[in-house]
Motif scaffolding. Structure first.
Motif, short mmCIF file in Angstrom:
data_model
loop_
_atom_site.label_atom_id
_atom_site.label_comp_id
_atom_site.label_asym_id
_atom_site.label_seq_id
_atom_site.Cartn_x
_atom_site.Cartn_y
_atom_site.Cartn_z
N LEU A 6 -29.08 25.52 41.23
CA LEU A 6 -29.37 24.77 42.53
C LEU A 6 -30.72 24.87 43.02
CD1 LEU A 6 -27.54 23.19 44.78
CD2 LEU A 6 -27.27 25.23 45.92
N PHE A 37 -12.14 17.92 43.98
CA PHE A 37 -11.96 17.38 42.66
C PHE A 37 -10.40 17.17 42.19
CE2 PHE A 37 -16.35 18.44 41.77
CZ PHE A 37 -16.64 17.75 40.79
N SER A 84 -15.95 24.27 35.06
CA SER A 84 -16.11 23.28 36.10
C SER A 84 -15.21 23.46 37.14
CB SER A 84 -16.31 21.93 35.50
OG SER A 84 -15.04 21.52 35.19
N TYR A 85 -15.34 22.66 38.37
CA TYR A 85 -14.51 22.37 39.41
C TYR A 85 -13.09 21.86 38.82
CZ TYR A 85 -17.61 23.86 43.15
OH TYR A 85 -18.35 24.71 43.87
N ASP A 86 -12.97 21.13 37.82
CA ASP A 86 -11.89 20.44 37.29
C ASP A 86 -11.40 21.08 35.96
OD1 ASP A 86 -13.83 19.31 35.88
OD2 ASP A 86 -13.24 17.23 36.21
N GLU A 87 -11.88 22.43 35.80
CA GLU A 87 -11.38 23.33 35.07
C GLU A 87 -11.60 22.88 33.45
OE1 GLU A 87 -7.33 23.86 36.57
OE2 GLU A 87 -8.46 24.70 38.11
N GLN A 88 -12.85 22.00 33.22
CA GLN A 88 -13.17 22.19 31.69
C GLN A 88 -14.03 23.45 31.83
OE1 GLN A 88 -15.69 18.41 30.89
NE2 GLN A 88 -15.29 18.25 33.00
N GLU A 123 -20.66 14.35 33.83
CA GLU A 123 -19.73 14.77 34.91
C GLU A 123 -19.10 16.18 35.09
OE1 GLU A 123 -17.33 11.20 34.89
OE2 GLU A 123 -18.61 10.29 36.27
N MET A 151 -19.31 19.55 36.82
CA MET A 151 -19.82 20.10 37.99
C MET A 151 -19.46 21.49 37.82
SD MET A 151 -21.28 18.67 40.78
CE MET A 151 -21.54 19.46 42.36
N PRO A 207 -23.44 11.00 35.44
CA PRO A 207 -22.28 10.38 34.37
C PRO A 207 -22.85 10.17 32.94
CG PRO A 207 -22.86 8.88 36.23
CD PRO A 207 -23.58 10.21 36.48
N CYS A 257 -30.11 10.93 42.33
CA CYS A 257 -30.91 12.01 42.12
C CYS A 257 -31.95 12.01 41.23
CB CYS A 257 -30.44 13.18 42.32
SG CYS A 257 -28.83 13.03 43.12
N GLU A 314 -26.60 21.18 40.06
CA GLU A 314 -26.39 20.08 40.79
C GLU A 314 -27.66 19.53 41.26
OE1 GLU A 314 -24.31 21.80 44.71
OE2 GLU A 314 -25.08 20.03 45.79
N ASN A 315 -27.61 18.05 41.45
CA ASN A 315 -28.64 17.23 41.77
C ASN A 315 -28.75 17.04 43.18
OD1 ASN A 315 -29.84 16.24 39.40
ND2 ASN A 315 -27.89 15.36 38.98
N GLU A 332 -18.47 25.32 38.37
CA GLU A 332 -17.99 26.05 39.65
C GLU A 332 -18.51 27.70 39.50
OE1 GLU A 332 -14.19 27.93 39.91
OE2 GLU A 332 -14.92 28.47 41.79
#
Lengths: 105, 412
Positions: free
Chosen positions: B252, A81, B236-240, B221, B223, B195, A104, B157-158, B225
């Motif tokens: 999952l 990321f 999220s992984y990008d720290e949102q 978008e 994701m 998206p 998906c 996650e998809n 964490e």
């Protein structure tokens, strides 16, 4: 369908910016697409992921999912990321000249 | 006697057992089906439980009731699939079953433990799922006395089973809070790794507009964490970060662990198969049906139904030494509840994304595609009866297995 022109060579890309023919891919093209995606410079860490994706794509004919990359390319989800912010699987597929990872539905 | 073994007596396994028992000669074919759980769940009904529309009793029946005479049902977990020996090892009594043909229909399951913070001390207190009957019932209880606040619905996650269910949940929640008179005290957010609201562009736009009109905030978008259950936020992984008072998670989804143990699956334990015939590329006598298969279409009952229908015909060709036809086109057909007694319908396949238009159904339809109507809501409500009484028993529905363009508008 549109074209990306690089050093006088034109490469076909689809509406979403993915290469139509993965065999037209070169490292220069990758750098060009990366710039358009907001990544100014591809570092060794980027290339490690891109090279894994290229290899996976050529063997399987499709782009790896995010989980496939993090399980096999020696990069954590957090790192990927950082390297390819906002939708890394899609972004790295585009830079690697592969098709969009299978949606998906 | 030839031996057909089916693993999993869920939607796909039960349908294929019924259909093939009718089609295969009883003097020549022995059919065995293995499952570890006694209860069959009508999974599309889980969605309605949190809002008090269905109760637990509406979505459960004994699996045995749907296994036809002439099919042996064995209740046991499966220890290992050994394709090189054409046999399966069961956990119970170490029993070994040999097969000539194997159908794997072991489904997909949710794994909240894979996301840090999700299934910990706030699980079923301020964090819920609705993809299990336990989660749906616990959430129903919680919602009865919830006074409002920030509701966040998050897909981890998809792929997930029934990819429209999270959207339906949100739209029903909007309606439910209106009915309770507390809608203005509830802030609804949908955080998704996609998206947009949905995977395919045209449907994503239509559904996105509907969510917008309902005052639902979409965070694309995203994701996840981890969950911070004490600070009540998802990160999220990008720290949102998104703060919540009530988190509804779609954890999952993964294929069965026996798939991993047997070395047959991908990174999520789903099994790669030919997307038109369901035959394994590695083992010519193994087929994968339903959610267990890794094919680029929805993990949904309607897909399993169309898949079983085309597969059964194809299987008859195959055992007679003919080539399989590439007959499955990825057809999915899903009602989408949108609240206030209305719903939408989407109909699509591998090549054609969901389009607006009309879906013809002689005698009953047409239903409206990608647009809200009361008819679609009744279609969805009627579906439960059809599921238990027609679909599971492998009987014919007046719906073509392959998608048709009839009624679809293809110009936007």
């Amino acid at each position: 369908m549109s074209t990306l022109v690089l050093n006088g060579i034109s490469i076909k890309i689809n509406e979403e910016g993915f290469l139509v023919d993965p065999s037209e891919w070169t490292r220069e093209i990758a750098e060009e697409i990366a710039k358009e995606e907001g990544i100014a410079e591809l570092t060794a860490a980027h290339w490690k992921v891109i090279e894994y994706c290229r290899q996976y794509g050529l063997e399987s004919g499709k782009a790896p999912t995010l989980r496939t990359i993090t399980n096999n390319a020696g990069v954590s989800t957090k790192e990927i990321f950082n390297l390819f912010p906002k939708g890394p699987a899609k972004k790295v597929a585009k830079i690697s000249g592969l098709d969009k990872p299978e949606g998906c539905v | 006697m030839k031996k057909l073994l089916i693993l999993g007596a869920g939607t796909a396994g039960t349908m294929v057992a019924n259909r093939l028992r009718r089609l295969l000669d009883r003097d020549e074919w022995r059919i065995t089906i293995v499952d570890q759980h006694e209860t069959h769940y009508y999974q599309p009904g889980f969605l309605f439980i949190p809002f008090g529309m269905y109760s637990k009793n509406d979505v459960i029946k004994p699996k045995r009731d749907f296994i036809p005479a002439g099919v042996e049902l064995i209740m046991s977990p499966v220890e290992l699939i050994e394709p090189d020996h054409n046999r399966v090892k069961l956990s119970r009594d170490g029993r070994i079953i040999n097969y000539d043909f194997l159908v794997i229909a072991t489904g997909a399951h949710t794994h909240p433990e894979e996301t840090p913070g999700l299934q910990e001390h706030e699980w079923y207190k301020s964090i819920f799922d609705f993809y299990t009957v336990e989660g749906a019932v616990a959430l129903a209880k919680h919602l009865r006395s919830w006074q409002g606040g920030r509701l966040v619905v998050n897909v981890v996650e998809n792929p997930i089973k029934c990819p429209v269910a999270p959207l339906e949940f949100i739209m029903l929640a909007d309606w439910f809070f209106h009915e309770q008179g507390i809608r203005e005290r509830v802030d609804i957010t949908y955080a998704t790794p996609l998206p947009g609201a949905f995977t395919k562009p045209i449907a994503s736009r239509h559904l996105g507009d509907i969510l917008d009109q309902k005052g639902i905030h979409v965070v694309p978008e995203f994701m996840i964490e981890h969950v911070d259950p004490d600070a009540r936020k998802i990160v999220s992984y990008d720290e949102q970060e998104i703060e919540y008072d009530l988190l509804v998670s779609i954890p999952l989804n993964m294929g069965d662990t026996v798939v991993a143990r047997s070395g047959l699956g991908d990174d999520l334990n789903f099994i790669p198969v030919d997307k038109n015939t369901f035959v394994s590329p590695k083992h010519a006598n193994i087929f994968v049906l339903g959610d267990a298969a890794s094919v680029p279409t929805s993990k949904a009952g309607s897909v399993a139904h169309f898949a079983v229908e085309t597969f059964s015909e194809n299987f008859l060709r195959y055992i007679d030494g003919l080539e399989m036809q590439p007959s499955f086109d990825g057809h999915a057909n899903c009602f989408i509840e949108s609240g206030f007694g209305k719903g939408l319908l989407i109909d699509f396949n591998y090549d054609v994304e969901p389009l607006p238009g009309r879906y013809p159904l002689p005698g009953i339809g047409p239903f409206t595609l990608l647009q809200e109507s009361e008819m679609n809501h009744w279609g969805k409500m009627m579906f439960r009866w059809m599921y238990w009484n027609i679909l599971l028993k492998g009987q014919e529905l007046p719906l073509p297995a392959r998608m048709t363009m009839a009624g679809k508008w293809n110009d936007n």
